[in-house]
Design an enzyme around this catalytic site. Structure first.
Site, PDB file in Angstrom:
ATOM      1  CG  HIS A 103      -1.986  -0.792   1.289  1.00 50.04           C
ATOM      2  ND1 HIS A 103      -1.757  -2.426   1.566  1.00 50.04           N
ATOM      3  CD2 HIS A 103      -3.152  -0.870   0.774  1.00 50.04           C
ATOM      4  CE1 HIS A 103      -2.922  -2.974   1.535  1.00 50.04           C
ATOM      5  NE2 HIS A 103      -3.804  -2.208   0.983  1.00 50.04           N
ATOM      6  CG  ASP A 176      -3.828  -5.508  -4.291  1.00 48.51           C
ATOM      7  OD1 ASP A 176      -5.049  -5.135  -3.655  1.00 48.51           O
ATOM      8  OD2 ASP A 176      -3.059  -6.110  -3.288  1.00 48.51           O
TER       9      ASP A 176
END
Length: 232
Positions: A103, A176
């Site tokens: 992230h 993702d």
């Protein structure tokens, strides 16, 4: 929300070591998701927790034994999909052996092909037999598959050669989230829209501007950079 059952993290199912509990966990998740009109769940995590410094997978993994991770993930998929949702194995080909959160940064999974096949891919060899609707790619570079630093999300070796051809997955491949720093900081919006499709992805997840991304895909087909058959 207090309206949902708070289920334990995957590692708790691993500690209990009972496939029936993982299957029930998938079933409860599916029943409550369907009650809300949701028909896809981005679970279960099929990553092997083989790096104790991992800041993002850790308790999201069923454990550190590749075979057992696959068996518990398969049970979760069976429970979820028998109650009307499509489940997702993630994060392909494996996000367990890193000390980085994708992230916030780009990183790699080191190792050669025998290591990848024996550890990261082992849960998929087991759990794909449960026919999950989705597999989600990771933004990590699997050094065993690509010579140059390439997120698996953008890797044809990962998504087509291994996932489709070697492992025989016939479901939907999703990336993702494309707003994660691992790819957002390294690739422009055109590449984030087109390169995963060339690699073998079917769904581009959480791109900042879907309308802009669609434009890039259309232009890539018109220019011949992206085969229309891949879009179809």
């Amino acid at each position: 929300s207090t309206n949902f059952t708070e289920l334990p993290a995957a590692m708790a199912y691993g500690a209990a070591d009972r496939e029936a509990l993982a299957e029930v966990g998938g079933a409860v998740t599916a029943l409550e998701a369907r009650a809300m009109g949701i028909n896809v769940v981005f679970a279960p995590v099929a990553d092997v927790n083989n790096n104790p410094a991992n800041p993002i997978i850790n308790t999201r993994s069923f454990g550190e034994d590749p075979t057992r991770v696959g068996e518990l993930a398969a049970a979760y998929v069976r429970g979820a999909q028998s109650h009307g949702v499509l489940a997702t194995l993630k994060h392909f080909p494996g996000h367990g052996d890193t000390d980085t959160d994708t992230h916030v940064a780009f990183a790699a999974v080191a190792g050669d092909w025998p290591s990848l096949w024996g550890t990261e891919l082992a849960p998929y060899r087991t759990a794909l037999a449960s026919r999950p609707g989705f597999v989600m790619s990771t933004h990590l570079w699997a050094e065993a598959l690509d010579a140059d630093p390439t997120p698996a999300t953008f890797s044809r070796a990962a998504l087509t050669d291994v996932l489709r051809d070697s492992l025989g997955f016939e479901g939907i491949v999703t990336t993702d989230a494309m707003n994660m720093a691992a790819v957002r900081d390294r690739y422009g919006p055109r590449d984030r829209a087109v390169l995963p499709l060339l690699a073998g992805a079917d769904v581009i997840l959480n791109e900042t501007s879907p309308r802009r991304s669609i434009g890039y895909v259309v232009a890539a087909v018109q220019s011949g950079d992206l085969p229309a058959s891949r879009v179809d």
